[in-house]
Write a protein that holds these residues in place. Structure first.
Motif, PDB file in Angstrom:
ATOM      1  N   ALA A 131       0.840  -1.202   0.000  1.00  0.00           N
ATOM      2  CA  ALA A 131       0.000   0.000   0.000  1.00  0.00           C
ATOM      3  C   ALA A 131       0.873   1.249   0.000  1.00  0.00           C
ATOM      4  CB  ALA A 131      -0.904  -0.005   1.228  1.00  0.00           C
ATOM      5  N   ARG A 132       0.657   2.115  -0.942  1.00  0.00           N
ATOM      6  CA  ARG A 132       1.398   3.382  -0.970  1.00  0.00           C
ATOM      7  C   ARG A 132       0.497   4.541  -0.578  1.00  0.00           C
ATOM      8  NH1 ARG A 132       6.509   2.069  -2.916  1.00  0.00           N
ATOM      9  NH2 ARG A 132       7.019   3.905  -1.688  1.00  0.00           N
ATOM     10  N   SER A 133      -0.727   4.235  -0.218  1.00  0.00           N
ATOM     11  CA  SER A 133      -1.649   5.271   0.263  1.00  0.00           C
ATOM     12  C   SER A 133      -2.683   4.587   1.162  1.00  0.00           C
ATOM     13  CB  SER A 133      -2.343   5.950  -0.918  1.00  0.00           C
ATOM     14  OG  SER A 133      -3.319   5.074  -1.449  1.00  0.00           O
ATOM     15  N   PRO A 134      -3.417   5.383   1.968  1.00  0.00           N
ATOM     16  CA  PRO A 134      -4.360   4.798   2.924  1.00  0.00           C
ATOM     17  C   PRO A 134      -5.380   3.877   2.272  1.00  0.00           C
ATOM     18  CG  PRO A 134      -4.164   7.174   3.269  1.00  0.00           C
ATOM     19  CD  PRO A 134      -3.377   6.852   2.033  1.00  0.00           C
ATOM     20  N   ARG A 135      -5.727   4.118   1.023  1.00  0.00           N
ATOM     21  CA  ARG A 135      -6.780   3.345   0.366  1.00  0.00           C
ATOM     22  C   ARG A 135      -6.495   1.846   0.318  1.00  0.00           C
ATOM     23  NH1 ARG A 135      -6.563   7.577  -2.992  1.00  0.00           N
ATOM     24  NH2 ARG A 135      -5.205   6.502  -4.471  1.00  0.00           N
ATOM     25  N   ASN A 136      -5.208   1.504   0.117  1.00  0.00           N
ATOM     26  CA  ASN A 136      -4.902   0.102  -0.205  1.00  0.00           C
ATOM     27  C   ASN A 136      -4.418  -0.744   0.969  1.00  0.00           C
ATOM     28  OD1 ASN A 136      -5.468   0.865  -2.852  1.00  0.00           O
ATOM     29  ND2 ASN A 136      -3.381   1.601  -3.109  1.00  0.00           N
ATOM     30  N   VAL A 137      -4.410  -0.167   2.158  1.00  0.00           N
ATOM     31  CA  VAL A 137      -3.862  -0.892   3.310  1.00  0.00           C
ATOM     32  C   VAL A 137      -4.621  -2.189   3.576  1.00  0.00           C
ATOM     33  CG1 VAL A 137      -3.542  -0.798   5.806  1.00  0.00           C
ATOM     34  CG2 VAL A 137      -2.823   1.103   4.402  1.00  0.00           C
ATOM     35  N   ALA A 138      -5.926  -2.155   3.420  1.00  0.00           N
ATOM     36  CA  ALA A 138      -6.740  -3.332   3.733  1.00  0.00           C
ATOM     37  C   ALA A 138      -6.392  -4.521   2.848  1.00  0.00           C
ATOM     38  CB  ALA A 138      -8.225  -2.984   3.610  1.00  0.00           C
ATOM     39  N   ARG A 139      -5.841  -4.246   1.669  1.00  0.00           N
ATOM     40  CA  ARG A 139      -5.530  -5.332   0.736  1.00  0.00           C
ATOM     41  C   ARG A 139      -4.178  -5.989   1.021  1.00  0.00           C
ATOM     42  NH1 ARG A 139      -6.039  -2.995  -4.934  1.00  0.00           N
ATOM     43  NH2 ARG A 139      -7.369  -1.356  -4.102  1.00  0.00           N
ATOM     44  N   GLU A 140      -3.380  -5.331   1.839  1.00  0.00           N
ATOM     45  CA  GLU A 140      -2.051  -5.876   2.143  1.00  0.00           C
ATOM     46  C   GLU A 140      -2.152  -7.125   3.013  1.00  0.00           C
ATOM     47  OE1 GLU A 140       1.201  -2.315   2.515  1.00  0.00           O
ATOM     48  OE2 GLU A 140       0.279  -3.101   4.299  1.00  0.00           O
ATOM     49  N   LYS A 141      -1.203  -8.028   2.817  1.00  0.00           N
ATOM     50  CA  LYS A 141      -1.121  -9.184   3.711  1.00  0.00           C
ATOM     51  C   LYS A 141       0.251  -9.188   4.379  1.00  0.00           C
ATOM     52  CE  LYS A 141      -4.512 -12.274   1.690  1.00  0.00           C
ATOM     53  NZ  LYS A 141      -5.033 -11.437   0.574  1.00  0.00           N
ATOM     54  N   PRO A 142       0.348  -8.503   5.535  1.00  0.00           N
ATOM     55  CA  PRO A 142       1.649  -8.440   6.220  1.00  0.00           C
ATOM     56  C   PRO A 142       2.057  -9.830   6.712  1.00  0.00           C
ATOM     57  CG  PRO A 142       0.075  -6.897   7.194  1.00  0.00           C
ATOM     58  CD  PRO A 142      -0.695  -7.789   6.274  1.00  0.00           C
ATOM     59  N   LEU A 143       3.350 -10.084   6.713  1.00  0.00           N
ATOM     60  CA  LEU A 143       3.815 -11.357   7.275  1.00  0.00           C
ATOM     61  C   LEU A 143       3.909 -11.273   8.798  1.00  0.00           C
ATOM     62  CD1 LEU A 143       6.462 -12.634   4.697  1.00  0.00           C
ATOM     63  CD2 LEU A 143       4.218 -13.587   5.186  1.00  0.00           C
ATOM     64  N   PHE A 144       4.257 -10.100   9.307  1.00  0.00           N
ATOM     65  CA  PHE A 144       4.312  -9.965  10.764  1.00  0.00           C
ATOM     66  C   PHE A 144       2.900 -10.051  11.346  1.00  0.00           C
ATOM     67  CE2 PHE A 144       8.422  -7.224  10.795  1.00  0.00           C
ATOM     68  CZ  PHE A 144       9.177  -8.371  10.618  1.00  0.00           C
ATOM     69  N   ILE A 145       2.808 -10.739  12.467  1.00  0.00           N
ATOM     70  CA  ILE A 145       1.524 -10.859  13.149  1.00  0.00           C
ATOM     71  C   ILE A 145       1.190  -9.548  13.850  1.00  0.00           C
ATOM     72  CG2 ILE A 145       0.372 -12.026  15.076  1.00  0.00           C
ATOM     73  CD1 ILE A 145       2.201 -14.473  14.279  1.00  0.00           C
ATOM     74  N   ASP A 146      -0.012  -9.067  13.587  1.00  0.00           N
ATOM     75  CA  ASP A 146      -0.476  -7.845  14.246  1.00  0.00           C
ATOM     76  C   ASP A 146      -1.265  -8.281  15.492  1.00  0.00           C
ATOM     77  OD1 ASP A 146      -1.782  -5.582  15.089  1.00  0.00           O
ATOM     78  OD2 ASP A 146      -2.101  -4.814  13.071  1.00  0.00           O
ATOM     79  N   PRO A 147      -0.702  -8.026  16.679  1.00  0.00           N
ATOM     80  CA  PRO A 147      -1.299  -8.621  17.890  1.00  0.00           C
ATOM     81  C   PRO A 147      -2.724  -8.169  18.195  1.00  0.00           C
ATOM     82  CG  PRO A 147       0.877  -7.702  18.358  1.00  0.00           C
ATOM     83  CD  PRO A 147       0.496  -7.243  16.986  1.00  0.00           C
ATOM     84  N   SER A 148      -3.185  -7.055  17.622  1.00  0.00           N
ATOM     85  CA  SER A 148      -4.569  -6.684  17.947  1.00  0.00           C
ATOM     86  C   SER A 148      -5.534  -7.070  16.827  1.00  0.00           C
ATOM     87  CB  SER A 148      -4.702  -5.206  18.314  1.00  0.00           C
ATOM     88  OG  SER A 148      -4.323  -4.397  17.249  1.00  0.00           O
ATOM     89  N   LEU A 149      -5.019  -7.493  15.683  1.00  0.00           N
ATOM     90  CA  LEU A 149      -5.908  -7.923  14.598  1.00  0.00           C
ATOM     91  C   LEU A 149      -5.881  -9.432  14.390  1.00  0.00           C
ATOM     92  CD1 LEU A 149      -5.357  -5.273  11.780  1.00  0.00           C
ATOM     93  CD2 LEU A 149      -7.245  -5.442  13.400  1.00  0.00           C
ATOM     94  N   ASP A 150      -4.703 -10.019  14.580  1.00  0.00           N
ATOM     95  CA  ASP A 150      -4.541 -11.446  14.327  1.00  0.00           C
ATOM     96  C   ASP A 150      -4.577 -12.230  15.638  1.00  0.00           C
ATOM     97  OD1 ASP A 150      -3.980 -10.931  11.559  1.00  0.00           O
ATOM     98  OD2 ASP A 150      -2.003 -10.238  12.191  1.00  0.00           O
ATOM     99  N   ASP A 151      -4.740 -13.541  15.503  1.00  0.00           N
ATOM    100  CA  ASP A 151      -4.653 -14.398  16.677  1.00  0.00           C
ATOM    101  C   ASP A 151      -3.261 -15.031  16.692  1.00  0.00           C
ATOM    102  OD1 ASP A 151      -4.820 -16.201  18.693  1.00  0.00           O
ATOM    103  OD2 ASP A 151      -6.193 -17.571  17.661  1.00  0.00           O
ATOM    104  N   PRO A 152      -2.359 -14.485  17.505  1.00  0.00           N
ATOM    105  CA  PRO A 152      -0.973 -14.984  17.488  1.00  0.00           C
ATOM    106  C   PRO A 152      -0.888 -16.476  17.779  1.00  0.00           C
ATOM    107  CG  PRO A 152      -1.125 -12.963  18.782  1.00  0.00           C
ATOM    108  CD  PRO A 152      -2.533 -13.401  18.486  1.00  0.00           C
ATOM    109  N   SER A 153      -1.826 -17.007  18.589  1.00  0.00           N
ATOM    110  CA  SER A 153      -1.724 -18.411  18.977  1.00  0.00           C
ATOM    111  C   SER A 153      -2.047 -19.355  17.811  1.00  0.00           C
ATOM    112  CB  SER A 153      -2.626 -18.716  20.171  1.00  0.00           C
ATOM    113  OG  SER A 153      -3.974 -18.673  19.770  1.00  0.00           O
ATOM    114  N   ALA A 154      -2.530 -18.801  16.697  1.00  0.00           N
ATOM    115  CA  ALA A 154      -2.752 -19.634  15.512  1.00  0.00           C
ATOM    116  C   ALA A 154      -1.464 -19.797  14.714  1.00  0.00           C
ATOM    117  CB  ALA A 154      -3.834 -19.006  14.635  1.00  0.00           C
ATOM    118  N   HIS A 155      -0.468 -18.973  15.033  1.00  0.00           N
ATOM    119  CA  HIS A 155       0.767 -18.976  14.232  1.00  0.00           C
ATOM    120  C   HIS A 155       2.023 -19.364  15.007  1.00  0.00           C
ATOM    121  CE1 HIS A 155      -1.356 -17.061  10.907  1.00  0.00           C
ATOM    122  NE2 HIS A 155      -1.925 -16.284  11.816  1.00  0.00           N
ATOM    123  N   ILE A 156       2.015 -19.055  16.306  1.00  0.00           N
ATOM    124  CA  ILE A 156       3.230 -19.287  17.097  1.00  0.00           C
ATOM    125  C   ILE A 156       2.895 -20.086  18.354  1.00  0.00           C
ATOM    126  CG2 ILE A 156       5.095 -18.189  18.436  1.00  0.00           C
ATOM    127  CD1 ILE A 156       4.921 -15.797  16.600  1.00  0.00           C
TER     128      ILE A 156
END
Ligand SMILES: [Zn+2]
Length: 255
Positions: free
Chosen positions: A137-162
């Motif tokens: 994402a190079r602007s606010p519009r496209n952030v939702a489409r990104e798939k970060p590799l780092f786990i985001d502790p308030s959006l993702d469930d870390p216990s599903a990955h680690i």
């Protein structure tokens, strides 16, 4: 890493000053792009790391680092960290910094975490890998489409990955997100592993003691047994250091 539940309402300073500062950044970027000059941005820690922000984050995170789960406040003030790096980013650690970064998230509540200095320094290298680097994402519009590799502790469930094998963090079924998070934040750095091992040794001792008491079935041990159970449950609670490791240990035992 455990799940973090931030209050829905952001601290006021992010709404007021943060909003204005974000508009200023957007104007600066626009102006630089139109003028064909280098983008030089200034970020204001007095706003994103304002005492109210730090206090609210620290409270939501029980005074622990968002990533390594070490208690911070008794040894340092802790840092306010940007999940998506504000200044620039790297897909791989060895590539040059791409700028600008996610500057429009500098003052965004959703992008901020309370973090220990060591995890923060790892992050400061601006490593922010995506599953698909072309979807950056190079602007606010496209952030939702990104798939970060780092786990985001308030959006993702870390216990599903680690999870943890003993004192070592491991990716569950080779989860790429778990692996990227463990690797990128060095969640198995030596000092941290040593610290976790001490906790683990104590917990294993208590589990053994609990099993003995349960076997003996002596009425006079009942109170002690209850205290032990409470203590062990407490070690896996959100507010305890290295709770994710404690959960992994307790879940592999027969209760
Ligand atoms: Zn940390």
């Amino acid at each position: 890493v455990i799940r973090i539940r931030k209050p829905k309402r952001a601290p006021k300073v992010l709404h007021t000053h943060g909003k204005r500062k974000t508009q200023e950044l957007q104007t600066e970027v626009k102006r630089a792009r139109q003028g064909g000059v280098e983008i030089v941005l200034h970020f204001d820690p007095a706003v994103y790391a304002h005492r109210d922000v730090k206090t609210a984050l620290s409270k939501a995170q029980h005074g622990k680092c968002a990533f390594c789960e070490s208690k911070i406040l008794h040894i340092s003030h802790g840092d306010v960290e940007h999940f998506r790096p504000k200044k620039g980013f790297r897909q791989h650690a060895n590539e040059p910094l791409s700028t600008p970064g996610y500057y429009w998230l500098t003052y965004a509540w959703i992008n901020l975490y309370f973090c220990c200095q060591i995890c923060n320094q790892r992050h400061k290298k601006s490593l922010f890998p995506l599953a698909d680097a072309s979807a950056r994402a190079r602007s606010p519009r496209n952030v939702a489409r990104e798939k970060p590799l780092f786990i985001d502790p308030s959006l993702d469930d870390p216990s599903a990955h680690i999870t943890f094998h003993g004192e070592f963090a491991v990716a569950i079924n080779g989860s790429p997100r778990g692996a990227a998070t463990i690797d990128g934040l060095q969640l198995n750095r030596r000092e941290l592993v040593e610290e976790r091992r001490q906790w683990l040794d104590a917990m294993r001792f208590l589990l053994k003691f609990r099993a003995d008491l349960e076997d003996w079935r002596r009425p006079e041990d009942r109170e002690e047994l209850e205290r032990l159970r409470r203590y062990l449950a407490g070690a896996a609670a959100d507010q305890s250091e290295y709770a994710a490791m404690a959960r992994a240990l307790l879940s592999t035992r027969v209760h």
